[in-house]
Write a protein that holds these residues in place. Structure first.
Motif, PDB file in Angstrom:
ATOM      1  N   ASN A  93       0.818  -1.215   0.000  1.00  0.00           N
ATOM      2  CA  ASN A  93       0.000   0.000   0.000  1.00  0.00           C
ATOM      3  C   ASN A  93       0.851   1.265   0.000  1.00  0.00           C
ATOM      4  O   ASN A  93       0.735   2.125   0.861  1.00  0.00           O
ATOM      5  CB  ASN A  93      -0.951   0.016   1.202  1.00  0.00           C
ATOM      6  CG  ASN A  93      -1.913   1.190   1.147  1.00  0.00           C
ATOM      7  OD1 ASN A  93      -2.337   1.604   0.075  1.00  0.00           O
ATOM      8  ND2 ASN A  93      -2.261   1.726   2.303  1.00  0.00           N
ATOM      9  N   HIS A 179      -8.143  -1.699  -5.744  1.00  0.00           N
ATOM     10  CA  HIS A 179      -8.188  -0.937  -4.493  1.00  0.00           C
ATOM     11  C   HIS A 179      -9.483  -0.117  -4.395  1.00  0.00           C
ATOM     12  O   HIS A 179      -9.791   0.687  -5.280  1.00  0.00           O
ATOM     13  CB  HIS A 179      -6.963  -0.041  -4.368  1.00  0.00           C
ATOM     14  CG  HIS A 179      -5.717  -0.837  -4.125  1.00  0.00           C
ATOM     15  ND1 HIS A 179      -5.154  -0.973  -2.879  1.00  0.00           N
ATOM     16  CD2 HIS A 179      -4.964  -1.587  -4.973  1.00  0.00           C
ATOM     17  CE1 HIS A 179      -4.095  -1.752  -2.969  1.00  0.00           C
ATOM     18  NE2 HIS A 179      -3.961  -2.136  -4.232  1.00  0.00           N
ATOM     19  N   HIS A 250      -9.798  -0.272   1.621  1.00  0.00           N
ATOM     20  CA  HIS A 250      -9.236   0.671   2.586  1.00  0.00           C
ATOM     21  C   HIS A 250     -10.374   1.133   3.497  1.00  0.00           C
ATOM     22  O   HIS A 250     -11.262   1.889   3.079  1.00  0.00           O
ATOM     23  CB  HIS A 250      -8.608   1.853   1.853  1.00  0.00           C
ATOM     24  CG  HIS A 250      -7.503   1.443   0.922  1.00  0.00           C
ATOM     25  ND1 HIS A 250      -6.197   1.855   1.083  1.00  0.00           N
ATOM     26  CD2 HIS A 250      -7.500   0.638  -0.184  1.00  0.00           C
ATOM     27  CE1 HIS A 250      -5.443   1.329   0.132  1.00  0.00           C
ATOM     28  NE2 HIS A 250      -6.218   0.597  -0.655  1.00  0.00           N
ATOM     29  N   VAL A 275      -7.308  -2.910   4.451  1.00  0.00           N
ATOM     30  CA  VAL A 275      -6.151  -2.021   4.553  1.00  0.00           C
ATOM     31  C   VAL A 275      -6.484  -0.913   5.546  1.00  0.00           C
ATOM     32  O   VAL A 275      -7.481  -0.210   5.382  1.00  0.00           O
ATOM     33  CB  VAL A 275      -5.791  -1.407   3.184  1.00  0.00           C
ATOM     34  CG1 VAL A 275      -4.562  -0.512   3.314  1.00  0.00           C
ATOM     35  CG2 VAL A 275      -5.546  -2.496   2.146  1.00  0.00           C
TER      36      VAL A 275
END
Length: 437
Positions: A93, A179, A250, A275
């Motif tokens: 990341n 992502h 995320h 994440v």
């Protein structure tokens, strides 16, 4: 006058080229290398005192105790007695190589306009000549996952090694993951929209989740249809649905993480990774039962809530691991690119707050490799894996003793010199010279 100006321009170009040019990447390994006598930290929890490590053509061929063999060792011999050997650290990341100077817009290439951008590939924007990328190697950070930012779906990341001419040479795993920036269920009032300050429910939360869900559903329908027109975002989702591309979400809050788990079930997603996961401990049981790992944000931060322990960020990784969740460390946040070089010291902090040191090492080596899907080649010192490793004078998780003497990526011995080390040597000499007068 014109000729004079031309000469001046040439001189400036030569000077700037000497100062700012990329270092030449290392040549391919040409002979076997044998490291003798070091304490080998394998990255899988095991340690071999007085080790013998041999690698050839970029691949480890032997990792044993040195006293188990009396044979003649091949190739270049490195006497590392009293030193320590580690697998190369992996930074997940990261926006390394996508932004060089945050204050200079022309050097920023980590965010594209739009909300749903699965077809955006960070790899082709990766700058292998970045001075910041170069500064990772002296601390043992040799690999990284390069991730785009922005939108609900930022795009697709790739994994690179940190000694290359260009992104084609650097790539280790292309298009490894999608992502998603999961919306917050609660947010603070935005002054630029004349909203009242303080934390309040996000009225757009369910709407944004529905947008994501509709996009996934539409993508699946498009891929299953006749495709009479080309839709690049939908086409990029094919590798998500067939499991070839992981999904990195995320997200931090408990409610949001539970909604992510439900989203995973609704769309039959494979290989989902959390994440950030600041509040993941509250739903650790659900994460474990759904086989969802967590890339925990760097521990060098303060607690988000007044009632939390002062050391909550320091011990979060251990608490999640104790609950049975697969955990690794990432370093996003303020000055994230520069701070990525501190990755080993983040693991050292976790060890200082309760985790066994070899387990803490796994947070930046084998655990990270498993989560990113590159553990067949990287993340540990084992026979048959890539010779991506380094030799340190002492404990690599301690900034006082993590002093590298050698580093190798796929068997190639890479330079440990950077713009920062050049400046350090220059000014160290300056002050030593002054002291001697």
């Amino acid at each position: 006058m014109k000729r004079f100006n031309t000469y001046i321009l040439i001189i400036l170009l030569v000077i700037s080229g000497k100062t700012f040019a990329q270092q030449t990447p290392a040549d391919k390994q040409s002979e076997p290398v044998t490291i003798v006598g070091a304490t080998a930290h394998l990255g899988n929890g095991e340690v071999i005192e007085n080790s013998l490590i041999i690698f050839e053509d970029g691949v480890i061929t032997e990792v044993i105790a040195a006293n188990l063999t009396k044979r003649q060792n091949p190739g270049k011999i490195i006497n590392a007695k009293g030193k320590h050997v580690y697998p190369g650290f992996i930074a997940p990341n990261s926006t390394l190589g996508l932004v060089e100077i945050a204050a200079v817009k022309a050097t920023e290439d980590d965010d594209e306009m739009g909300e749903m951008l699965p077809n955006v590939r960070s790899l082709i924007a990766y700058n292998a000549e970045s001075k910041i990328v170069e500064s990772m190697r002296p601390n043992g950070v040799l690999l990284g996952q390069i991730v785009p930012r922005g939108g609900l779906i930022s795009g697709t990341s790739s994994i690179v090694q940190f000694d290359a001419w260009n992104w084609e040479d650097a790539v280790v795993k292309e298009n490894d993951g999608l992502h998603i920036n999961w919306p917050d269920a609660f947010r603070r009032g935005r002054w630029w929209r004349d909203e009242e300050p303080g934390l309040k429910a996000n009225k757009e939360y369910q709407e944004n989740i529905q947008k994501l869900s509709d996009f996934f559903t539409s993508s699946k329908a498009y891929l299953a249809g006749e495709r009479d027109y080309k839709n690049l975002p939908y086409l990029a989702m094919d590798s998500v649905f067939n499991g070839n591309k992981k999904v990195f979400v995320h997200v931090n809050g408990e409610k949001e993480i539970m909604d992510v788990i439900q989203f995973k079930k609704d769309h039959a997603l494979k290989g989902l990774v959390i994440v950030g996961g600041y509040d993941a401990l509250g739903v650790a049981k659900e994460l474990k039962s759904n086989d969802i790992p967590v890339l925990v944000n760097r521990p060098h931060s303060t607690p988000n809530k007044a009632y939390e322990d002062y050391d909550y960020p320091y011990k979060l990784a251990k608490l999640l691991q104790d609950a049975g969740v697969l955990v690794a460390l990432e370093s996003s946040g303020q000055m994230e690119r520069m701070n990525t070089r501190n990755l080993p010291f983040y693991a050292g902090t976790v060890a200082a707050f309760g985790m066994d040191k070899e387990e803490a090492l796994k947070l930046i080596t084998s655990n990270t490799a498993k989560i990113l899907g590159i553990d067949d080649k990287y993340g540990s010192l084992e026979k048959g894996k890539s010779a991506t490793l380094f030799i340190s004078e002492g404990d690599a998780l301690d900034m006082r003793t993590n002093i590298l003497s050698h580093a190798f990526i796929d068997g190639r011995e890479v330079s440990l010199e950077t713009h920062q080390t050049e400046l350090w040597k220059r000014y160290s000499k300056k002050y030593k010279d002054q002291e001697s007068k």
